[in-house]
Design a protein around this motif. Structure first.
Motif, PDB file in Angstrom:
ATOM      1  N   UNK A  69       0.837  -1.208   0.000  1.00  0.00           N
ATOM      2  CA  UNK A  69       0.000   0.000   0.000  1.00  0.00           C
ATOM      3  C   UNK A  69       0.867   1.251   0.000  1.00  0.00           C
ATOM      4  N   UNK A  70       1.922   1.256   0.813  1.00  0.00           N
ATOM      5  CA  UNK A  70       2.837   2.411   0.839  1.00  0.00           C
ATOM      6  C   UNK A  70       3.478   2.614  -0.531  1.00  0.00           C
ATOM      7  N   UNK A  71       3.876   1.509  -1.173  1.00  0.00           N
ATOM      8  CA  UNK A  71       4.530   1.614  -2.481  1.00  0.00           C
ATOM      9  C   UNK A  71       3.558   2.065  -3.569  1.00  0.00           C
ATOM     10  N   UNK A  72       2.336   1.543  -3.536  1.00  0.00           N
ATOM     11  CA  UNK A  72       1.360   1.862  -4.579  1.00  0.00           C
ATOM     12  C   UNK A  72       0.743   3.247  -4.411  1.00  0.00           C
ATOM     13  N   UNK A  73       0.637   3.712  -3.165  1.00  0.00           N
ATOM     14  CA  UNK A  73      -0.045   4.980  -2.897  1.00  0.00           C
ATOM     15  C   UNK A  73       0.811   5.866  -1.979  1.00  0.00           C
ATOM     16  N   UNK A  74       1.993   6.266  -2.418  1.00  0.00           N
ATOM     17  CA  UNK A  74       2.861   7.053  -1.533  1.00  0.00           C
ATOM     18  C   UNK A  74       2.248   8.390  -1.125  1.00  0.00           C
ATOM     19  N   UNK A  75       1.382   8.916  -1.952  1.00  0.00           N
ATOM     20  CA  UNK A  75       0.740  10.198  -1.659  1.00  0.00           C
ATOM     21  C   UNK A  75      -0.388  10.071  -0.643  1.00  0.00           C
ATOM     22  N   UNK A  76      -0.764   8.873  -0.283  1.00  0.00           N
ATOM     23  CA  UNK A  76      -1.925   8.650   0.583  1.00  0.00           C
ATOM     24  C   UNK A  76      -1.646   8.933   2.055  1.00  0.00           C
ATOM     25  N   UNK A  77      -0.400   8.903   2.466  1.00  0.00           N
ATOM     26  CA  UNK A  77      -0.078   9.048   3.878  1.00  0.00           C
ATOM     27  C   UNK A  77      -0.200  10.507   4.312  1.00  0.00           C
ATOM     28  N   UNK A  78      -1.065  10.743   5.299  1.00  0.00           N
ATOM     29  CA  UNK A  78      -1.294  12.075   5.845  1.00  0.00           C
ATOM     30  C   UNK A  78      -0.477  12.217   7.126  1.00  0.00           C
ATOM     31  N   UNK A  79       0.295  13.274   7.190  1.00  0.00           N
ATOM     32  CA  UNK A  79       1.051  13.587   8.408  1.00  0.00           C
ATOM     33  C   UNK A  79       0.812  15.049   8.754  1.00  0.00           C
ATOM     34  N   UNK A  80       1.234  15.439   9.943  1.00  0.00           N
ATOM     35  CA  UNK A  80       1.095  16.830  10.359  1.00  0.00           C
ATOM     36  C   UNK A  80      -0.284  17.181  10.891  1.00  0.00           C
ATOM     37  N   UNK A  81      -1.121  16.184  11.086  1.00  0.00           N
ATOM     38  CA  UNK A  81      -2.491  16.427  11.565  1.00  0.00           C
ATOM     39  C   UNK A  81      -2.608  16.345  13.083  1.00  0.00           C
ATOM     40  N   UNK A  82      -1.586  15.843  13.731  1.00  0.00           N
ATOM     41  CA  UNK A  82      -1.647  15.587  15.169  1.00  0.00           C
ATOM     42  C   UNK A  82      -2.005  16.821  16.004  1.00  0.00           C
ATOM     43  N   UNK A  83      -1.478  18.023  15.698  1.00  0.00           N
ATOM     44  CA  UNK A  83      -1.836  19.189  16.511  1.00  0.00           C
ATOM     45  C   UNK A  83      -3.325  19.541  16.487  1.00  0.00           C
ATOM     46  N   UNK A  84      -4.042  19.104  15.477  1.00  0.00           N
ATOM     47  CA  UNK A  84      -5.471  19.401  15.380  1.00  0.00           C
ATOM     48  C   UNK A  84      -6.318  18.516  16.284  1.00  0.00           C
ATOM     49  N   UNK A  85      -5.807  17.354  16.641  1.00  0.00           N
ATOM     50  CA  UNK A  85      -6.592  16.318  17.300  1.00  0.00           C
ATOM     51  C   UNK A  85      -7.232  16.771  18.604  1.00  0.00           C
ATOM     52  N   UNK A  86      -6.490  17.406  19.461  1.00  0.00           N
ATOM     53  CA  UNK A  86      -6.989  17.747  20.802  1.00  0.00           C
ATOM     54  C   UNK A  86      -8.189  18.684  20.767  1.00  0.00           C
ATOM     55  N   UNK A  87      -8.287  19.542  19.763  1.00  0.00           N
ATOM     56  CA  UNK A  87      -9.378  20.521  19.698  1.00  0.00           C
ATOM     57  C   UNK A  87     -10.671  19.954  19.117  1.00  0.00           C
ATOM     58  N   UNK A  88     -10.636  18.745  18.613  1.00  0.00           N
ATOM     59  CA  UNK A  88     -11.807  18.168  17.941  1.00  0.00           C
ATOM     60  C   UNK A  88     -12.687  17.419  18.937  1.00  0.00           C
ATOM     61  N   UNK A  89     -13.988  17.444  18.673  1.00  0.00           N
ATOM     62  CA  UNK A  89     -14.932  16.734  19.534  1.00  0.00           C
ATOM     63  C   UNK A  89     -15.712  15.721  18.717  1.00  0.00           C
ATOM     64  N   UNK A  90     -15.628  14.468  19.152  1.00  0.00           N
ATOM     65  CA  UNK A  90     -16.372  13.364  18.556  1.00  0.00           C
ATOM     66  C   UNK A  90     -16.878  12.478  19.683  1.00  0.00           C
ATOM     67  N   UNK A  91     -17.899  11.673  19.433  1.00  0.00           N
ATOM     68  CA  UNK A  91     -18.400  10.771  20.484  1.00  0.00           C
ATOM     69  C   UNK A  91     -17.316   9.870  21.072  1.00  0.00           C
TER      70      UNK A  91
END
Length: 192
Positions: A69-91
């Protein structure tokens, strides 16, 4: 035909990567350029840990699938999103990383089979829709029927153990949790 760069972006949650048939169809539709898939390291870790816990004897195969999957879809990996996590609210706070990844990559959809974990009220401000895998694949088929049918036929022809007739493939999709997608191709079996 729309250029691949113009196709919509979706985050694939771990639970839609877990069942083989769903993962196969989702990744093949992505490979065919019908949408652009994204996932985070956390999503991939959750998927692989869950699968290895269920089938430890396949640990090496699962790691090989992950590498493919990494080889076939190298553009698919999302990084840099971790700082957003704490401010989000989900069940379920453990799902905030999925929404954070979707925001970070500009996804229009989170493809998940746990829709209750991503209520519309929590996503509306980000212009993101949670959608289950079957509905997502059926809608994608509706947008690109020729390309989608050709992709599904390639999938069907690739299965050798057991091989599937077009009718058997439709029934298999239904049995594997993709009845809406199966209903799209059922009347087109003669074209497969």
């Amino acid at each position: 035909m729309k250029r691949i760069a113009d196709r919509f972006v979706v985050v694939l949650d771990a639970n839609v990567l877990f069942p083989f048939r769903k993962r196969d169809v989702l990744l093949r539709f992505c490979e065919a350029g019908l949408f652009r898939a994204r996932w985070s390291p956390q999503i991939l870790d959750e998927w692989t840990r869950s699968l290895v816990a269920l089938k430890p004897e396949f640990a090496a195969s699962i790691q090989a699938q992950l590498a493919a999957m990494h080889a076939a879809f190298p553009e698919a990996l999302v990084t840099g999103h971790e700082p957003l996590t704490a401010a989000l609210e989900l069940p379920d706070p453990d799902d905030r990383h999925v929404l954070a990844a979707a925001i970070r990559c500009g996804a229009q959809h989170i493809v998940t089979d746990n829709l209750s974990d991503f209520p519309a009220a929590a996503l509306d401000g980000f212009a993101i829709e949670a959608i289950d895998a079957d509905e997502f694949l059926a809608r994608t088929f509706d947008l690109y029927p020729t390309e989608a049918l050709a992709t599904l036929n390639l999938i069907r022809e690739g299965y050798r153990k057991p091989p599937f007739t077009p009718s058997e493939f439709v029934m298999d999709l239904m049995a594997k949790g993709l009845p809406k997608l199966a209903s799209r191709i059922a009347p087109l079996r003669s074209l497969m």
